[in-house]
Scaffold this active site. Structure first.
Site, mmCIF file in Angstrom:
data_model
loop_
_atom_site.group_PDB
_atom_site.id
_atom_site.type_symbol
_atom_site.label_atom_id
_atom_site.label_comp_id
_atom_site.label_asym_id
_atom_site.label_seq_id
_atom_site.Cartn_x
_atom_site.Cartn_y
_atom_site.Cartn_z
ATOM 1 N N GLU A 99 -5.415 -2.342 8.446
ATOM 2 C CA GLU A 99 -4.710 -2.801 9.643
ATOM 3 C C GLU A 99 -5.513 -2.494 10.898
ATOM 4 O O GLU A 99 -6.021 -1.375 11.075
ATOM 5 C CB GLU A 99 -3.335 -2.129 9.759
ATOM 6 C CG GLU A 99 -2.381 -2.448 8.630
ATOM 7 C CD GLU A 99 -1.037 -1.742 8.807
ATOM 8 O OE1 GLU A 99 -0.711 -1.354 9.950
ATOM 9 O OE2 GLU A 99 -0.327 -1.571 7.809
ATOM 10 N N LYS B 8 8.612 5.941 7.286
ATOM 11 C CA LYS B 8 9.111 4.735 6.628
ATOM 12 C C LYS B 8 10.364 5.127 5.849
ATOM 13 O O LYS B 8 10.286 5.919 4.899
ATOM 14 C CB LYS B 8 8.066 4.171 5.663
ATOM 15 C CG LYS B 8 6.767 3.713 6.316
ATOM 16 C CD LYS B 8 5.733 3.369 5.247
ATOM 17 C CE LYS B 8 4.469 2.785 5.836
ATOM 18 N NZ LYS B 8 3.402 2.625 4.808
ATOM 19 N N LYS C 292 5.389 0.611 14.568
ATOM 20 C CA LYS C 292 4.543 -0.495 14.128
ATOM 21 C C LYS C 292 5.380 -1.362 13.205
ATOM 22 O O LYS C 292 6.020 -0.873 12.267
ATOM 23 C CB LYS C 292 3.260 -0.020 13.458
ATOM 24 C CG LYS C 292 3.367 0.623 12.103
ATOM 25 C CD LYS C 292 1.966 0.789 11.514
ATOM 26 C CE LYS C 292 2.006 1.079 10.031
ATOM 27 N NZ LYS C 292 0.662 1.095 9.420
ATOM 28 N N ASP D 119 -5.472 1.508 10.746
ATOM 29 C CA ASP D 119 -4.958 2.039 9.482
ATOM 30 C C ASP D 119 -5.927 1.632 8.388
ATOM 31 O O ASP D 119 -5.791 0.568 7.782
ATOM 32 C CB ASP D 119 -3.560 1.504 9.177
ATOM 33 C CG ASP D 119 -3.058 1.952 7.791
ATOM 34 O OD1 ASP D 119 -3.687 2.845 7.190
ATOM 35 O OD2 ASP D 119 -2.041 1.412 7.326
ATOM 36 N N HIS E 161 7.514 -0.329 9.680
ATOM 37 C CA HIS E 161 7.999 -1.327 8.733
ATOM 38 C C HIS E 161 7.247 -1.186 7.409
ATOM 39 O O HIS E 161 6.466 -0.259 7.205
ATOM 40 C CB HIS E 161 7.767 -2.729 9.300
ATOM 41 C CG HIS E 161 6.297 -3.046 9.450
ATOM 42 N ND1 HIS E 161 5.792 -4.328 9.526
ATOM 43 C CD2 HIS E 161 5.198 -2.237 9.521
ATOM 44 C CE1 HIS E 161 4.481 -4.300 9.649
ATOM 45 N NE2 HIS E 161 4.097 -3.039 9.650
ATOM 46 N N GLU F 274 -4.600 6.016 11.171
ATOM 47 C CA GLU F 274 -3.671 6.342 10.085
ATOM 48 C C GLU F 274 -4.415 6.339 8.751
ATOM 49 O O GLU F 274 -5.256 5.473 8.511
ATOM 50 C CB GLU F 274 -2.553 5.291 10.069
ATOM 51 C CG GLU F 274 -1.533 5.414 8.965
ATOM 52 C CD GLU F 274 -0.606 4.214 8.930
ATOM 53 O OE1 GLU F 274 -0.152 3.841 7.829
ATOM 54 O OE2 GLU F 274 -0.343 3.629 10.002
ATOM 55 N N ASP G 213 0.260 9.070 6.203
ATOM 56 C CA ASP G 213 1.206 8.106 5.616
ATOM 57 C C ASP G 213 1.266 8.289 4.107
ATOM 58 O O ASP G 213 2.189 8.909 3.580
ATOM 59 C CB ASP G 213 0.810 6.688 5.989
ATOM 60 C CG ASP G 213 1.677 5.625 5.313
ATOM 61 O OD1 ASP G 213 2.797 5.963 4.887
ATOM 62 O OD2 ASP G 213 1.242 4.468 5.198
ATOM 63 N N HIS H 162 -3.488 -6.322 2.232
ATOM 64 C CA HIS H 162 -2.640 -7.243 2.999
ATOM 65 C C HIS H 162 -3.291 -8.597 3.253
ATOM 66 O O HIS H 162 -2.665 -9.469 3.848
ATOM 67 C CB HIS H 162 -2.261 -6.617 4.343
ATOM 68 C CG HIS H 162 -1.350 -5.441 4.227
ATOM 69 N ND1 HIS H 162 -1.064 -4.603 5.282
ATOM 70 C CD2 HIS H 162 -0.663 -4.950 3.162
ATOM 71 C CE1 HIS H 162 -0.246 -3.652 4.877
ATOM 72 N NE2 HIS H 162 0.006 -3.838 3.597
ATOM 73 N N SER I 191 0.870 -1.173 0.000
ATOM 74 C CA SER I 191 0.000 0.000 0.000
ATOM 75 C C SER I 191 0.905 1.219 0.000
ATOM 76 O O SER I 191 1.443 1.607 1.032
ATOM 77 C CB SER I 191 -0.895 -0.010 1.242
ATOM 78 O OG SER I 191 -1.641 1.179 1.327
ATOM 79 N N GLU J 39 1.371 -9.067 7.060
ATOM 80 C CA GLU J 39 2.127 -8.544 8.191
ATOM 81 C C GLU J 39 1.970 -9.387 9.445
ATOM 82 O O GLU J 39 2.249 -8.935 10.551
ATOM 83 C CB GLU J 39 1.736 -7.089 8.444
ATOM 84 C CG GLU J 39 2.103 -6.209 7.251
ATOM 85 C CD GLU J 39 1.814 -4.738 7.455
ATOM 86 O OE1 GLU J 39 1.227 -4.377 8.502
ATOM 87 O OE2 GLU J 39 2.172 -3.947 6.582
#
Length: 420
Positions: A167, A339, A390, A246, A367, A287, A314, A158, A43, A208
């Site tokens: 998330e 990131k 995270k 997220d 990550h 997020e 993000d 994911h 993403s 993840e």
């Protein structure tokens, strides 16, 4: 002291999603050698630094990174071999100048970042320091062990389930120490697995390490998380464990609408949904609650929820100091996700954190969905003192490596734990 580089060498390796990435080794004069593994996202923000891929359909469906490897082993090596640098910033600037593009598209942000990370690790070893002790620091943010945000249930890109939100994380804000925070994450994760299995849901994992059951709404997930927290023997709230979300809203934002299940939500309805979730559940951080390219949505979201929860940019920030500065001026969010591969050098990621700190924005180091066992960001977050990280579920080796590194740091140094 100056650090003279003898050689740079990269190879193509695999990340945690079976996609190619780079491992870069930097050798200093005298033979000291250190390596770094480069993460990769699924993403991704549209303004991230360019991750160079080969585009050859006959190799890894076009996802190979031999071009980036070659750039490390030719141009980058030729530039750096025999040269001495007295700081990470000087090394990173030399790489930026060599690339010559605004988004690292020529050499590849993956090639540049791997070199930056490996140099930092080699220099730390040369000085006889831990990486977190060697990295530059942020004035006003002392070394700190961060609150881990464990991604225990995956959706979006994911996971192969109907969840649009990407998330669902648990954050042990009330834990007294890093070891107790890790224990809390592992115990709630285990409790959640048992609850899912008892109700006939799959306990297969997403990218993840979080579970990927066939759930359809964020309310269903949050109900399960609250139950798992309680079942594991913890309280929910600031003194115990809270939830972080997220949604990755850009992924389901089409033609001005947010497509969630059978619904097509307007901007106002999307913000109302998030507000409802915050009122109903122990949520402390959201997020990417609005689409990355919708400034008005972000401004409204910040006005409506900014005093209630942490709002993390993000996809719209991309760890880019220039973009973050513009967002601050426009009243967007109150925190930034950091990131290192979004911007492409360690120094620029540090600059983004420094900018956030100066302007009162929180920072969550992160990550990527495509990870390696390299625990670089564990040292990085301690050095930055940002107090939040995270790095996935408390499962799978590439995620556990970061948590275990934080436990190693805890055992070796007396540092505070918690939010900055």
């Amino acid at each position: 002291m100056p650090y003279q580089i003898e050689n740079v060498q990269a190879i193509e390796t695999l990340d945690s999603r079976a996609k190619p990435t780079l491992q870069v080794a930097v050798t200093l004069a005298g033979g000291l050698r250190a390596t770094a593994g480069v993460p990769s996202g699924a993403s991704t923000g549209s303004r991230e630094a360019v991750e160079l891929r080969d585009g050859d359909p006959d190799r890894y469906s076009g996802q190979g990174v031999l071009k980036a490897v070659s750039n490390c082993n030719t141009e980058i090596r030729d530039l750096l071999s025999g040269r001495a640098f007295d700081s990470l910033a000087a090394l990173d600037q030399a790489l930026i100048d060599l690339d010559g593009t605004p988004n690292k598209a020529r050499l590849g942000a993956n090639a540049i970042l791997g070199t930056s990370m490996a140099f930092a690790r080699a220099a730390a070893i040369a000085d006889g320091k831990e990486l977190w002790q060697w990295l530059p620091t942020i004035e006003g943010q002392a070394y700190r062990l961060p609150v881990p945000c464990f991604n225990v249930l995956n959706g979006g890109v994911h996971a192969p389930n109907p969840l649009e939100f990407q998330e669902f994380m648990i954050s042990p804000l009330g834990a007294p120490s890093m070891p107790e925070a890790v224990r809390a994450g592992a115990e709630v994760y285990s409790a959640l697995k048992k609850i899912l299995a008892s109700r006939g849901y799959s306990t297969g994992l997403g990218d993840e390490g979080g579970f990927a059951p066939d759930l359809a709404t964020p309310q269903q997930v949050c109900d399960l998380l609250v139950e798992a927290i309680t079942t594991a023997g913890y309280s929910h709230g600031r003194s115990g464990i809270m939830i972080a979300l997220d949604p990755a809203s850009s992924e389901f934002h089409k033609d001005g609408r947010y497509l969630i299940g059978e619904s097509q939500l307007s901007s106002e309805q999307m913000i109302a949904l998030l507000d409802e979730l915050v009122e109903r559940y122990p949520i402390w951080s959201i997020e990417d609650g609005a689409a990355e390219d919708d400034l008005a949505d972000w401004q409204t979201l910040t006005r409506e929820l900014g005093d209630k929860v942490q709002l993390v940019g993000d996809d719209n920030f991309c760890t880019n100091p220039a973009i973050i500065s513009e967002a601050i001026d426009n009243g967007v969010a109150n925190a930034a996700l950091i990131k290192v591969n979004q911007i492409g050098t360690v120094t620029e990621a540090i600059d983004a954190i420094r900018l956030c700190h100066t302007n009162g924005y929180a920072q969550m180091v992160s990550h990527r969905s495509g990870e390696t066992p390299d625990p670089f960001i564990a040292d990085f977050v301690v050095a930055m003192g940002s107090g939040q990280i995270k790095t996935g579920a408390p499962a799978r080796g590439e995620r556990i490596a970061k948590y275990n590194r934080l436990l190693e740091i805890t055992a070796s140094a007396s540092l505070p734990y918690g939010l900055a």
